[in-house]
Write a protein that holds these residues in place. Sequence first.
Motif, mmCIF file in Angstrom:
data_model
loop_
_atom_site.group_PDB
_atom_site.id
_atom_site.type_symbol
_atom_site.label_atom_id
_atom_site.label_comp_id
_atom_site.label_asym_id
_atom_site.label_seq_id
_atom_site.Cartn_x
_atom_site.Cartn_y
_atom_site.Cartn_z
ATOM 1 N N VAL A 57 0.843 -1.192 0.000
ATOM 2 C CA VAL A 57 0.000 0.000 0.000
ATOM 3 C C VAL A 57 0.881 1.246 0.000
ATOM 4 C CG1 VAL A 57 -1.656 1.378 1.337
ATOM 5 C CG2 VAL A 57 -1.958 -1.106 1.164
ATOM 6 N N ILE A 58 0.511 2.227 -0.796
ATOM 7 C CA ILE A 58 1.105 3.564 -0.728
ATOM 8 C C ILE A 58 -0.008 4.532 -0.333
ATOM 9 C CG2 ILE A 58 2.227 5.449 -1.972
ATOM 10 C CD1 ILE A 58 3.420 3.393 -3.873
ATOM 11 N N ILE A 59 0.177 5.218 0.787
ATOM 12 C CA ILE A 59 -0.758 6.263 1.197
ATOM 13 C C ILE A 59 -0.134 7.610 0.832
ATOM 14 C CG2 ILE A 59 -1.902 7.403 3.138
ATOM 15 C CD1 ILE A 59 -1.999 4.696 4.539
ATOM 16 N N LEU A 60 -0.793 8.340 -0.031
ATOM 17 C CA LEU A 60 -0.366 9.688 -0.390
ATOM 18 C C LEU A 60 -1.137 10.635 0.513
ATOM 19 C CD1 LEU A 60 -0.446 9.282 -4.279
ATOM 20 C CD2 LEU A 60 1.513 8.975 -2.739
ATOM 21 N N ILE A 390 -8.360 6.699 -5.354
ATOM 22 C CA ILE A 390 -7.922 5.355 -4.976
ATOM 23 C C ILE A 390 -7.664 4.554 -6.244
ATOM 24 C CG2 ILE A 390 -10.306 4.542 -4.752
ATOM 25 C CD1 ILE A 390 -9.302 2.825 -2.349
ATOM 26 N N ALA A 391 -6.588 3.781 -6.239
ATOM 27 C CA ALA A 391 -6.189 3.054 -7.444
ATOM 28 C C ALA A 391 -5.401 1.808 -7.063
ATOM 29 C CB ALA A 391 -5.335 3.948 -8.345
ATOM 30 N N GLY A 392 -5.302 0.891 -8.008
ATOM 31 C CA GLY A 392 -4.462 -0.281 -7.834
ATOM 32 C C GLY A 392 -5.069 -1.354 -6.961
ATOM 33 N N GLY A 393 -4.325 -2.449 -6.799
ATOM 34 C CA GLY A 393 -4.800 -3.545 -5.972
ATOM 35 C C GLY A 393 -6.135 -4.058 -6.475
ATOM 36 N N PRO A 394 -7.125 -4.152 -5.583
ATOM 37 C CA PRO A 394 -8.441 -4.676 -5.980
ATOM 38 C C PRO A 394 -9.338 -3.657 -6.664
ATOM 39 C CG PRO A 394 -8.485 -4.082 -3.665
ATOM 40 C CD PRO A 394 -7.062 -3.829 -4.140
ATOM 41 N N THR A 424 -10.762 -1.347 3.417
ATOM 42 C CA THR A 424 -10.310 -1.724 2.075
ATOM 43 C C THR A 424 -8.807 -1.966 2.066
ATOM 44 O OG1 THR A 424 -12.087 -0.374 1.140
ATOM 45 C CG2 THR A 424 -10.309 -1.007 -0.340
ATOM 46 N N ILE A 425 -8.064 -1.093 2.736
ATOM 47 C CA ILE A 425 -6.612 -1.278 2.859
ATOM 48 C C ILE A 425 -6.306 -2.584 3.570
ATOM 49 C CG2 ILE A 425 -4.558 -0.396 4.033
ATOM 50 C CD1 ILE A 425 -5.621 2.446 3.516
ATOM 51 N N TYR A 426 -6.977 -2.819 4.681
ATOM 52 C CA TYR A 426 -6.722 -4.023 5.471
ATOM 53 C C TYR A 426 -7.085 -5.286 4.702
ATOM 54 C CZ TYR A 426 -5.885 -1.249 9.719
ATOM 55 O OH TYR A 426 -5.370 -0.393 10.671
ATOM 56 N N GLN A 427 -8.191 -5.270 3.984
ATOM 57 C CA GLN A 427 -8.578 -6.449 3.207
ATOM 58 C C GLN A 427 -7.540 -6.754 2.131
ATOM 59 O OE1 GLN A 427 -11.889 -6.346 0.229
ATOM 60 N NE2 GLN A 427 -12.836 -7.851 1.589
ATOM 61 N N HIS A 428 -7.036 -5.716 1.482
ATOM 62 C CA HIS A 428 -6.021 -5.890 0.435
ATOM 63 C C HIS A 428 -4.765 -6.563 0.994
ATOM 64 C CE1 HIS A 428 -3.433 -5.040 -2.962
ATOM 65 N NE2 HIS A 428 -2.645 -4.277 -2.218
ATOM 66 N N LEU A 429 -4.417 -6.225 2.218
ATOM 67 C CA LEU A 429 -3.191 -6.761 2.814
ATOM 68 C C LEU A 429 -3.418 -8.054 3.595
ATOM 69 C CD1 LEU A 429 -1.610 -3.428 4.083
ATOM 70 C CD2 LEU A 429 -0.835 -4.810 2.146
ATOM 71 N N PHE A 450 -15.278 -0.234 13.150
ATOM 72 C CA PHE A 450 -16.330 -0.499 12.163
ATOM 73 C C PHE A 450 -15.784 -0.138 10.791
ATOM 74 C CE2 PHE A 450 -16.930 3.890 13.544
ATOM 75 C CZ PHE A 450 -17.156 4.581 12.366
ATOM 76 N N GLY A 451 -16.577 -0.414 9.776
ATOM 77 C CA GLY A 451 -16.160 -0.128 8.396
ATOM 78 C C GLY A 451 -16.215 -1.375 7.547
ATOM 79 N N GLU A 452 -16.613 -1.200 6.290
ATOM 80 C CA GLU A 452 -16.697 -2.290 5.334
ATOM 81 C C GLU A 452 -15.871 -1.945 4.095
ATOM 82 O OE1 GLU A 452 -18.156 -5.169 5.713
ATOM 83 O OE2 GLU A 452 -18.928 -4.665 7.723
ATOM 84 N N PRO A 453 -15.180 -2.932 3.526
ATOM 85 C CA PRO A 453 -14.431 -2.662 2.288
ATOM 86 C C PRO A 453 -15.338 -2.103 1.195
ATOM 87 C CG PRO A 453 -13.831 -4.804 3.188
ATOM 88 C CD PRO A 453 -15.009 -4.325 3.984
#
Length: 458
Positions: A57-60, A390-394, A424-429, A450-453
């Motif tokens: 992940v890259i966070i800008l 947001i871009a890349g990954g899934p 979303t970040i956590y699911q990707h990783l 809380f939060g959903e991808p």
Amino acid sequence: MAQHPSQAGCAEFQNTLRLNRRGFLKAGGLGLSGLTLSDLLKHEAHAGPAAKKENSVIILWMRGGPSQHETWDPKPNAPAEFRGEFGAIKTSVPGIEIVDLMPRCAKIMEKWSIIRSLHHTNAGHSAGDQILFTGHPPGTNPAVNVHPSCGSIVSEQLGHLTPELPPYVMIPRQVPGTDSTYLGVAHKPFETLADPANDGPFTLQNFSLVEGINDNRFNRRKDLLKSFDQLRTDIDNSGQLDAISKFQKQAFGILSSDKARKAFDLDSERSSTRERYGFIPRYNPMDPTRCSASAFSQRMLLGRRLVEAGVRLVTVDCRWWDTHVKGFDSMRNGFLPRWDQCYSALLEDLDQRGLLETTLVVAWGEFGRTPRVNKNAGRDHYPNVFSAAIAGGPVKGGQVVGSSDAKGAFPKDNPKTPQDVLATIYQHLGIDTQKHYLDHSGRPIITLPFGEPLHELA
């Protein structure tokens, strides 16, 4: 009266925090400071074996709060006091428009997507930092983490992807929200400290110190470790010295690692690549707008190098988007042209290198800006609605999630929270968001309350 989405989200936030108190696992919150590299490695061992996944992940981090109107959610049909001074431009994806000062980004809209309905309830810079990096509310001092950042969670749960590099890196240094708190110093970010935007060669202090030690001195230090091992065998019956020897050896290994040196060797990049991102070799340090705008281009390039080498999560400080005064001038002459150049360069670079499928890129700040232009030709802090790229990954490119109302004041449909982006970040990783840790007072705290991808982007 119906609750506004931001009010409902706040209530959900507090209710979820009260409910999630089971299944916790104790984490080592050592609270140490002033550690050497060998100390850091010693504590990182508690993170357990590294995961096999190669996703990153890259966070800008657009600290200061980029205006939704002047980036990814323009309102060309709104009254002038809301619309601002810029127009909208069509993108390569029919039906999607962005601000007209980002033509390069518009041409590659199929590679990235937009979230237009983000919201929370805190208009303080550092408080917003805490919410977006941790998913939890800030403490009494919002500049100090109460809960660990997403990068620290990644470090604790996944560990090193490659042993020669840290799992979590900040370019160039920590900002509020990025600390490890009760996860311990092992999971703090590695800070480059050296800034890729500065004049002259980009050199990390740790590597330069080792370069100053010739082969004979370096070998003598390793011989000292061997002698230390013998001393340990002779006098240490408790085994307490075993770890010291082991992790000092690892420290020498990292600092002498060709892979680590090459990853951080920004000056080895081809000049054409650096120029594509927007290399400005000299800038005026008395002009903070120009410094900030020129700085993040080379920081992004270093971020690409690090994920390519095996760093799991890189946060790139792209500050300072706090456009209260002469905001349109700052965006027109500083931030937007450079962002257009380096963000499009990053996505194309990752794609060409085959890294975009495994690298999730999230560009956002702690909030948006007020829908009404202020008397100083700028906009003020505003968390009630804001946007992110947001871009890349899934993420499937060319999508828009949610919308704001006609003035860019509140979510109109499909409201999203920062916790949804973190999910979303956590699911990707491959992060377990239900895992609990003990905070400094011994209370079990869930990874993400809380939060959903963002399934709309898949």
